[in-house]
Scaffold this motif. Structure first.
Motif, short mmCIF file in Angstrom:
data_model
loop_
_atom_site.label_atom_id
_atom_site.label_comp_id
_atom_site.label_asym_id
_atom_site.label_seq_id
_atom_site.Cartn_x
_atom_site.Cartn_y
_atom_site.Cartn_z
N THR A 5 42.24 9.61 52.35
CA THR A 5 41.72 10.95 52.10
C THR A 5 41.21 11.08 50.68
OG1 THR A 5 43.32 11.83 53.70
CG2 THR A 5 42.28 13.41 52.22
N LEU A 6 41.95 10.50 49.72
CA LEU A 6 41.51 10.55 48.33
C LEU A 6 40.19 9.81 48.16
CD1 LEU A 6 42.02 11.26 45.38
CD2 LEU A 6 43.40 9.17 45.18
N ALA A 7 40.08 8.62 48.78
CA ALA A 7 38.84 7.85 48.67
C ALA A 7 37.68 8.61 49.31
CB ALA A 7 39.01 6.48 49.34
N LEU A 8 37.93 9.25 50.43
CA LEU A 8 36.90 10.03 51.10
C LEU A 8 36.45 11.20 50.22
CD1 LEU A 8 35.29 10.33 53.73
CD2 LEU A 8 37.11 11.82 54.57
N GLY A 9 37.41 11.87 49.55
CA GLY A 9 37.06 12.98 48.68
C GLY A 9 36.22 12.52 47.50
N ILE A 10 36.58 11.36 46.90
CA ILE A 10 35.80 10.84 45.76
C ILE A 10 34.41 10.43 46.22
CG2 ILE A 10 35.71 9.00 44.05
CD1 ILE A 10 38.76 9.07 43.97
N ALA A 11 34.34 9.81 47.41
CA ALA A 11 33.03 9.39 47.92
C ALA A 11 32.13 10.59 48.15
CB ALA A 11 33.22 8.60 49.22
N LEU A 12 32.71 11.66 48.73
CA LEU A 12 31.91 12.87 48.95
C LEU A 12 31.43 13.45 47.63
CD1 LEU A 12 30.83 15.02 50.85
CD2 LEU A 12 33.04 16.17 50.71
N LEU A 13 32.28 13.40 46.58
CA LEU A 13 31.86 13.88 45.26
C LEU A 13 30.69 13.06 44.74
CD1 LEU A 13 32.18 15.42 42.59
CD2 LEU A 13 33.99 13.81 41.96
N VAL A 14 30.77 11.73 44.88
CA VAL A 14 29.71 10.86 44.37
C VAL A 14 28.40 11.15 45.11
CG1 VAL A 14 28.95 8.47 44.17
CG2 VAL A 14 31.30 9.08 43.60
N VAL A 15 28.47 11.29 46.45
CA VAL A 15 27.26 11.55 47.24
C VAL A 15 26.64 12.88 46.83
CG1 VAL A 15 26.40 12.01 49.55
CG2 VAL A 15 28.00 10.13 49.17
N GLU A 16 27.46 13.95 46.76
CA GLU A 16 26.92 15.26 46.41
C GLU A 16 26.34 15.26 45.00
OE1 GLU A 16 29.96 18.17 47.01
OE2 GLU A 16 29.18 18.64 49.00
N ALA A 17 27.05 14.62 44.05
CA ALA A 17 26.55 14.57 42.67
C ALA A 17 25.24 13.80 42.61
CB ALA A 17 27.60 13.94 41.75
N SER A 18 25.12 12.68 43.36
CA SER A 18 23.89 11.89 43.34
C SER A 18 22.73 12.70 43.90
CB SER A 18 24.09 10.62 44.16
OG SER A 18 25.15 9.84 43.62
N VAL A 19 22.95 13.38 45.01
CA VAL A 19 21.88 14.21 45.59
C VAL A 19 21.48 15.31 44.62
CG1 VAL A 19 21.33 15.80 47.46
CG2 VAL A 19 22.59 13.69 47.95
N ALA A 40 25.54 21.40 35.48
CA ALA A 40 25.88 21.63 36.88
C ALA A 40 26.80 20.55 37.42
CB ALA A 40 24.59 21.70 37.72
N VAL A 41 26.44 19.26 37.16
CA VAL A 41 27.24 18.16 37.72
C VAL A 41 28.62 18.14 37.07
CG1 VAL A 41 27.40 15.67 37.96
CG2 VAL A 41 25.22 16.82 38.34
N SER A 42 28.68 18.37 35.77
CA SER A 42 29.99 18.33 35.11
C SER A 42 30.88 19.46 35.61
CB SER A 42 29.81 18.43 33.59
OG SER A 42 29.17 19.65 33.24
N ALA A 43 30.28 20.65 35.84
CA ALA A 43 31.09 21.77 36.34
C ALA A 43 31.63 21.47 37.73
CB ALA A 43 30.27 23.05 36.35
N GLY A 44 30.74 21.01 38.64
CA GLY A 44 31.19 20.71 39.99
C GLY A 44 32.20 19.58 40.02
N ALA A 45 31.92 18.52 39.23
CA ALA A 45 32.86 17.39 39.20
C ALA A 45 34.21 17.82 38.64
CB ALA A 45 32.27 16.26 38.36
N ALA A 46 34.19 18.73 37.64
CA ALA A 46 35.47 19.20 37.08
C ALA A 46 36.30 19.90 38.14
CB ALA A 46 35.19 20.14 35.90
N PHE A 47 35.66 20.73 38.97
CA PHE A 47 36.39 21.41 40.03
C PHE A 47 36.95 20.40 41.03
CE2 PHE A 47 34.43 25.37 38.67
CZ PHE A 47 35.39 26.29 38.99
N VAL A 48 36.13 19.44 41.48
CA VAL A 48 36.58 18.50 42.50
C VAL A 48 37.71 17.63 41.96
CG1 VAL A 48 35.90 16.54 43.93
CG2 VAL A 48 34.37 18.50 43.69
#
Length: 956
Positions: A5-19, A40-48
């Motif tokens: 689950t943790l890996a899936l959450g990090i992967a989703l963060l990477v995909v969303e940040a890349s897009v 924008a990316v730093s704010a979203g990444a900070a939340f995730v």
């Protein structure tokens, strides 16, 4: 959280940040794309990232999930500047939904739960007010992004209404600002009502949350005024928004940092800071309290909690304002911390601080136990009437109680402590012998006793009988000697007084209304007073010198146990049991007993006082029976009986209350039942105030609420309940369900109104009939008579013809008047009774009718009502039923007249739709009767009326 689950959450963060990076970097609408990407990316990444860390650290707390959800939805907002229609549409519709998890996040911290109904409704309102307008905009406007020239168009537009998106944007703006105001208000009120410990936890989170919401509001307002100002405020918004996850993460992980407070705790304790103050500082809770568990109290009646000074404190238990953390050593209680419940959000801090302070708490518990023991022993020794002196092995006084200080003649304990025992309590002539005796007793200092005479510091001569015993330490070494003394200066005088007192005591014993019995250590009766003879039936000569004969066989074991208590020196009272009368009857008695000691203080027997409580027990049984009868009356009462204390909590709820209001007793006992409708709250408070002032009231009509929310009309009577001192401690209320009565009253009022209307209509119809019928004919008759009179001499034949016509007109007028009078009240009914009148009705009915009318006359009102029931029913048969036959039956039974009219027609009659049957029902009801109509379609009609009538009615 699992690794997958943790890996899936990090992967989703990477995909969303890349897009998001790809879209923002290629957008022509953004002047400084890399700055926007960074913010924008730093704010979203900070939340995730903060959310994932929080989920790992606190899986039971939903704050982490809300943090991560805010970050993931935040990246969806980056799809809006895309030139691709589908990506733009998704970003436009879903981008603003980031405020749904964000609003839930700031409202749910620190517990992760939305506590109130309003808090739970706000995220839903945010989702609806931000999502629905955006979805409508992409449906109704093909280019909803009016200010973005390179953004894509709506991929799902079904119409192109210019300005629709702008109007919906204004609506969204207004709603958003209102929601921001509501959320900020809730956060400010939470901060103001928070305890110091909770404020410390909320400070960064509420600050960052309010700053973000205010920044959003400023950006929205500025965007409507100036895009330049809005762009400048965007930086403020990004800074505040990015600070939110940091503040939340700090709030969640601060207990890691707070472990440093443990070292401060240790340093504070080493510096001599009181333990409670050091713990309060380490936990940040100035309201902290510490209680200690003492097992030594078991010997004094049980264990219990005390404070640091050894004073007893109430039972330690959590409540709405205090949480409890027990500190145990194995299975043994050490202490309990009573703290602000907000600290439950920092379990690591509590664990670390309590673990670090466990040893100190154990030591403090021992000190508390010692203080409590010392305090208890000081109280015991200072309240003891005997002289108690603790003397060291060097002969110096260490401690002295108040009785010994008083005997010494000195006023200050410090003036005695440290001086030699013999300098205070031994005269100069005897000191050498006492000093030698004391030295010879070393080192065992065996228990001894002696008597001496001395003159104290006030010049008073005292005689004291002393007994001494050694005090040993844990190694068996004697460290001091305790001397207990009894002042026997006036022993001889007192012995004389005792002898006189014995005579008085004997007189009291013989005149006492209770049995007084003395039993020696040899289990023989030594004293048997007159009351004992009267109560048990044996004379003194029959029982003195013999073992007790009044003990039943099945109570011998009990008697031996009580005798053993007396032999051990124990006194007791209020013991209820059974003893035997000489005639074999068993008597209920209450016994008080105390040991009798000889001159050496040894138990030589016991004195027992026995009260005959047979009558009292009977009265108690009668009282219990009365209580049972009262309970039965309450349970069987047809009205709701409710007892309420001063906190409005129910203490009694009988079955009638369950039936009337719908709540079961086990649901309401101990709770506040919401039976008072909101609109009656003021009235209820006024009544409650009257009762609490001691007033009683009865017959008050009001409305109360059932469990299903429906209202019930009730009549209330209430009276205060007082305790033994006369203070009002609650009230008893009786509720009678008067719904049916109120309905009957309304029906009665409506019936009376209909009767008035019917009477008016009948009078008007009578007027019309007289005016249009008989009156017109009589007028015509008058004209004809005048015409005949004028022609009588000139044309007798014409006059005769006119008179013939006038006679016929007169006959018609008389016929109409008779018919009209019959409709008002048939003369045959008055003259001959109901039977002939009904037969007259039947004769005019075109349908064959069978008649069976009871003989004899009835009261006029009853006959009239019965007649009109038959008349109206037969009229309906003739007009509407299409019947081939009918029957009329009038009978008398059980003090009632029963009228039944039955036909075999089409049925379907409804009293509610016709004024005739409804008028009959009112007429019958006016005589306390009942009218019913059975008229199933296709099965004919039966009209039945029952009217009460006195049995003794004169027959014709």
């Amino acid at each position: 959280m699992s690794r997958f689950t943790l890996a899936l959450g990090i992967a989703l963060l990477v995909v969303e940040a890349s897009v998001a990076v790809a879209i923002l970097a290629t957008s022509e609408e953004i002047e400084n794309p890399w700055l926007a990407i960074t913010l924008a990316v730093s704010a979203g990444a900070a939340f995730v990232v903060s959310g994932l860390i929080a989920v790992i650290r606190r899986p039971e707390n939903r704050t982490g999930a809300l943090l991560a959800a805010t970050g993931y939805v935040w990246f969806v907002n980056a799809l809006s500047p895309s030139g691709n229609d589908w990506l733009f549409t998704i970003g436009f519709v879903l981008g603003n939904l980031v405020w749904v998890p964000f609003s839930a996040l700031v409202l749910a911290f620190p517990t992760g739960r939305l506590e109130t109904r309003l808090e739970r409704a706000i995220p839903v309102a945010v989702g609806v007010l931000l999502g629905v307008p955006a979805f409508l905009a992409v449906l109704l406007d093909s280019s909803p992004a009016q200010t973005c020239t390179t953004c894509g168009d709506s991929a799902i537009a079904i119409a192109d209404i210019p300005g629709a998106a702008a109007a919906l944007d204004v609506f969204t703006t207004v709603c958003g600002l209102a929601l921001i105001g509501i959320v900020v208000t809730i956060l400010v009120r939470r901060w103001r009502s928070a305890s110091p410990a909770l404020r410390r936890l909320l400070r960064p989170v509420i600050g960052a949350g309010i700053a973000t919401l205010l920044a959003v509001g400023l950006v929205v307002i500025a965007d409507q005024v100036s895009s330049t100002v809005a762009d400048a405020l965007q930086l403020l918004f990004f800074a505040a928004f990015a600070a939110v996850p940091i503040a939340f993460l700090f709030g969640i992980l601060r207990t890691r940092l707070a472990r440093s407070s443990v070292s401060n705790l240790v340093v504070a304790l080493e510096a001599g800071t009181p333990l409670r103050d050091a713990l309060a500082t380490a936990l940040g809770d100035p309201t902290l309290e510490v209680a200690y568990w003492l097992d030594w109290r078991r010997g004094l009646g049980g264990t219990g909690w005390v404070d640091a000074e050894g004073r007893a404190v109430p039972e330690v238990a959590p409540d709405a304002t205090r949480a409890v953390r027990h500190v145990d050593q194995g299975s043994e209680h050490v202490a309990a911390l009573l703290y602000d419940p907000a600290l439950d959000a920092e379990p690591e801090l509590l664990d670390a601080v309590t673990a670090a302070a466990k040893l100190a708490l154990q030591n403090e518990r021992l000190y508390a136990e010692l203080r409590a023991e010392v305090g208890f022993m000081s109280t015991v020794t200072n309240t003891a009437p005997s002289l108690l002196v603790n003397v060291g092995t060097d002969g110096r006084i260490r401690n002295i109680n108040l009785a010994a200080l008083e005997a010494s003649g000195l006023d200050d304990e410090e003036a005695v402590r440290g001086r030699y025992f013999w300098d205070i309590f031994i005269d100069a002539g005897d000191r050498e012998a006492i000093m030698s005796r004391f030295a010879d007793a070393a080192p065992e200092y065996a228990a001894a006793e002696y008597e001496n005479r001395f003159t104290n510091a006030r010049g008073e001569e005292l005689v004291v009988y002393w007994r001494s015993a050694p005090v040993e330490n844990e190694l068996g070494q004697v460290v001091s000697v305790v001397a207990g003394g009894l002042d026997i200066t006036e022993r001889d005088r007192r012995e004389e007084e005792i002898r006189a007192g014995e005579e008085r005591f004997r007189a009291v014993i013989e005149s006492a209304p209770v049995a007084i019995v003395e039993i020696g250590s040899d289990d023989e009766v030594k004293l048997w007073n007159r009351a004992a003879e009267r109560i048990f039936g044996w004379s003194a000569e029959e029982v003195l010198g013999r073992p007790p004969v009044w003990i039943p066989d099945d109570r011998q074991e009990e008697y031996r146990a009580l005798s053993a208590r007396e032999a051990e020196g124990g006194a007791w009272s209020g013991y209820e049991t059974v003893r035997k009368h000489r005639d074999g009857r068993l008597l209920d008695v209450e016994i008080a007993a105390a040991p009798i000691r000889d001159s050496a203080g040894m138990v030589a027997g016991a004195m027992a006082v026995l009260s005959d409580i047979t009558d009292r027990k009977r009265h108690e049984d009668e009282l219990r029976a009365g209580e049972e009868r009262l309970q039965a009356a309450i349970r069987g009462a047809p009205v709701a009986i409710v007892e309420v204390d001063l906190d409005d909590r129910v203490r009694l709820w009988n079955p009638a209350a369950e039936r009337i209001f719908g709540w079961a007793a086990d649901e309401v006992i101990g709770t506040v039942v919401p039976v008072v409708p909101p609109e009656r709250e003021g009235e209820f408070r006024n009544l409650l105030e009257r009762v609490r002032k001691g007033d009683a009231y009865t017959g008050f009509e009001s409305v109360r609420m059932r469990r299903d929310g429906t209202r019930v009309d009730v009549e209330i009577s209430a009276a205060p309940i007082r305790d033994a001192s006369g203070t009002v401690v609650g009230h008893m209320a009786l509720f009678s369900d008067i719904t049916d009565r109120k309905r009957h009253e309304q029906e009665l009022r409506a019936s009376r109104a209909r009767l008035v209307v019917a009477a008016d209509e009948a009078r008007q119809e009578l007027e019309r009939n007289l005016h249009d019928g008989a009156q017109q004919r009589l007028v015509a008759l008058s004209v004809s008579l005048r015409l005949a009179e004028s022609k009588l001499d000139a044309d007798p034949a014409a006059a005769s013809s006119i008179l013939t016509s006038a006679r016929e007109e007169l006959a018609q007028a008389l016929s109409e008047l008779r018919e009209l009078a019959r409709g008002i009240h048939p003369a045959v009914l008055t003259d001959r009774g109901l039977g002939p009148a009904v037969e007259g009705l039947v004769a005019r009915t075109p349908v064959p009718v069978e008649v069976d009318v009871c003989s004899g006359r009835l009261p006029a009102a009853v006959e009239a009502a019965s007649y009109y029931v038959v008349a109206e029913a037969l009229t309906n048969v003739a007009k509407y039923s299409n019947a081939s036959g009918a029957s009329v039956e009038v009978t008398r039974e059980d003090g009632r007249v029963v009228i039944q009219v039955t036909d075999d027609g089409t049925g379907g009659a409804d009293p509610a739709r016709g004024s005739g049957l409804r008028g009959l029902a009112d007429r019958v009801a006016a005589l306390d009767g009942v009218l019913s109509v059975e008229s199933a379609v296709g099965q004919g009609t039966r009209v039945r009326a029952e009217i009460p009538v006195a049995d003794a009615v004169a027959e014709e």
